[in-house]
Enzyme design. Structure first.
Site, PDB file in Angstrom:
ATOM      1  CD  GLU A 320      -7.827  88.886  35.337  1.00 14.88           C
ATOM      2  OE1 GLU A 320      -7.791  88.570  34.133  1.00 14.88           O
ATOM      3  OE2 GLU A 320      -8.695  88.459  36.129  1.00 14.88           O
ATOM      4  CG  HIS A 349      15.230  65.937  34.901  1.00 17.61           C
ATOM      5  ND1 HIS A 349      16.447  65.304  34.837  1.00 17.61           N
ATOM      6  CD2 HIS A 349      14.664  65.550  36.074  1.00 17.61           C
ATOM      7  CE1 HIS A 349      16.609  64.543  35.907  1.00 17.61           C
ATOM      8  NE2 HIS A 349      15.539  64.672  36.675  1.00 17.61           N
ATOM      9  CE  LYS A 453     -13.210  90.020  28.668  1.00 14.41           C
ATOM     10  NZ  LYS A 453     -14.177  89.993  29.789  1.00 14.41           N
TER      11      LYS A 453
END
Length: 526
Positions: A320, A349, A453
């Site tokens: 950000e 793994h 937004k």
């Protein structure tokens, strides 16, 4: 290089903080001395930029704000008395409030004491507190913590179900700087409704962390308490403000030790010499690996279970801050560093196979913890403990990557405790600041988040119109007609996704037609 040459390079580039016991090793980044020399002017400017920032310069020019998260652990450095009070007074208020909660001077109306904390927030209001809780909360804390960090109804239900009858003894912290963050508002309203459904008054259980005068501050006027957020502290750098310190203290975590560790690291990262400044060294490694353009991802590999969430915390802090389309001069640059990770040795793994032999589009950051556990370890093999295995895995993976031309950084810490976690937070905050200066971007705003937004708000406005049109219509409508009547004839795809969601949740909408062929669908009330 052979092993002895690598050993010498390790010693040449090793940074060690004696007070904190933290090592930083960038020897497995394959830069040379001429590369470092070429960057010296950029670092000279970065040191100057940081000095100006801490003195109160407008380091966030796009929003016209100072950037003061470094003052949170050194109030004496704040540029004026008002800023100093904005730090010291909330700290004192947090200490007093937490003491009273723990000794039951402050308690819920229908229970003997507060047993749980429910933190409602998103982004920086959640990722930092979650990381700290995972890293530092004891096995039997004075208050167990839970998080609602999304607008997912099923996720909210899961937390409320886990709390069950303990909801009456749960202290709710609602964190939102502006008070207008939709996800946080939604979580608060859902939880408030859950209290009311049980016949409980929400206000005596609720605490707000927000800016004075915000929508949240006004809404929380009759709540148990309100704690202020500073205008000059961004969400992703707010862990050492009330945002992170209040929930940590309620869990019994030593927040003064966190602040002290951060302050010690801040002192170390103010040194205006590249080789003796750990944040500058880390920024150098980032710049080298990605050619100053973020060309390689950052893989975070902490070899300690309690640091599992460190990569998620850094993901926001780094991405950000540095993910910007334009630089400070207005040039289009598309900067940023992608961050991901899990934990070692689990990663060996999972995706280390690709790191070792796949696309070389990353650099690794190993985080090593010297202390295996509190107390003695049993020997699993003669002279070998489980901690020895973990140490062997980190060294082996580091070497295996290097031998196949994969670069890495290693940070070694003595143990995971509040002081060291505070120092790690400060180290990465300063590294982000330095790197932002090196690539000339504003690391302290987030216009892309705001754009998302706004688009989400437009979708919800469109949904309101769609529901109105469907309710008033006689018969069914195709998607194109529905979009036209809702006032946005080009938004057919958005209309389709809205009505599909409404229909799936029994929200008064029926879809008829071939679901595999959206154009065939007819929408009606029902």
């Amino acid at each position: 290089m052979d092993k002895l040459q690598l050993w010498q390079r390790y010693q040449n580039w090793l940074y060690y903080h004696e007070g904190l016991g933290i090592y930083l090793d960038i020897s497995r980044m394959r830069f040379d001395d001429p590369f470092v020399d070429r960057l010296k002017p950029k670092f000279d400017k970065a040191f100057q930029d940081m000095e100006a920032l801490e003195a109160g310069a407008i380091a966030n020019p796009d929003e016209g704000r100072m950037v003061g998260h470094y003052w949170l652990r050194a109030p004496e450095l704040a540029p004026n008395d008002e800023a100093r009070k904005e730090i010291t007074e909330p700290l004192a208020a947090i200490a007093d409030f937490v003491t009273k909660v723990h000794n039951t001077t402050i308690k819920p109306p229908t229970a003997e004491k507060f047993t749980d904390v429910l933190s409602i927030g998103i982004g920086g209001s959640a990722l930092g507190p979650q990381f700290v809780a995972e890293a530092l909360s004891s096995d039997f804390p004075p208050m167990a913590i839970h998080f609602i960090d999304n607008s997912d109804p099923a996720g909210i239900d899961r937390i409320l179900t886990r709390l069950g009858d303990r909801l009456k003894s749960t202290l709710v912290i609602v964190t939102s700087k502006s008070g207008g963050t939709p996800e946080t508002r939604n979580g608060m309203l859902e939880v408030k409704a859950a209290y009311e459904a049980k016949g409980l008054d929400f206000a005596p259980h609720a605490v707000a962390v927000t800016m004075p005068g915000s929508k949240m501050d006004q809404f929380a006027e009759n709540w148990l308490a309100r704690f202020p957020m500073q205008d000059w502290v961004g969400g992703r750098t707010s862990e050492l403000s009330a945002v992170g310190l209040l929930p940590a203290a309620l869990q019994g975590i030593d927040i003064q030790a966190m602040l002290a560790g951060a302050k010690e690291m801040d002192v170390a990262t103010r040194v205006k010499d590249l080789k003796t400044n750990p944040a500058a060294l880390l920024a150098l490694a980032w710049y080298y690996s990605g050619n100053g353009k973020g060309e390689k991802d950052m893989v975070i590999l902490p070899y300690k279970d309690s640091l599992l969430l460190f990569s998620r915390y850094l993901q926001q802090l780094v991405m950000e801050s540095l993910g910007k389309e334009t630089d400070l001069d207005g040039n289009t640059v598309y900067q940023g560093i992608a961050v991901y990770g899990n934990k070692g040795s689990t990663d060996q793994h999972a995706y280390v196979q690709q790191l070792r032999e796949g696309v070389p589009n990353f650099f690794a950051t190993f985080i090593e913890v010297l202390e295996d556990r509190q107390g003695e370890s049993i020997e699993l093999d003669p002279g070998i403990t489980s901690g020895d295995y973990l140490s062997g895995f980190i060294q082996g993976t580091r070497q295996a990557l290097y031998e196949n031309n994969r670069d890495s950084v290693t940070i070694t810490i003595p143990q995971v405790n509040p002081r060291i976690v505070g120092a790690l937070i400060a180290l990465y905050e300063r590294t982000v600041s330095f790197y932002g200066s090196l690539v000339n971007v504003n690391a302290y705003h987030q216009p892309g988040v705001e754009a998302g937004k706004k688009m989400a708000a437009s979708i919800l406005s469109l949904q309101t119109e769609i529901q109105k049109v469907i309710k008033e219509s006689v018969g069914s409508l195709d998607l194109v007609t529905l979009a036209e009547k809702a006032g946005d004839p080009e938004a057919v795809e958005a209309v389709y996704k809205i009505v599909r969601h409404l229909a799936a949740n029994g929200r008064g909408v029926t879809l008829d037609g071939d679901l595999a062929n959206p154009s065939s669908l007819k929408v009606s009330a029902g």
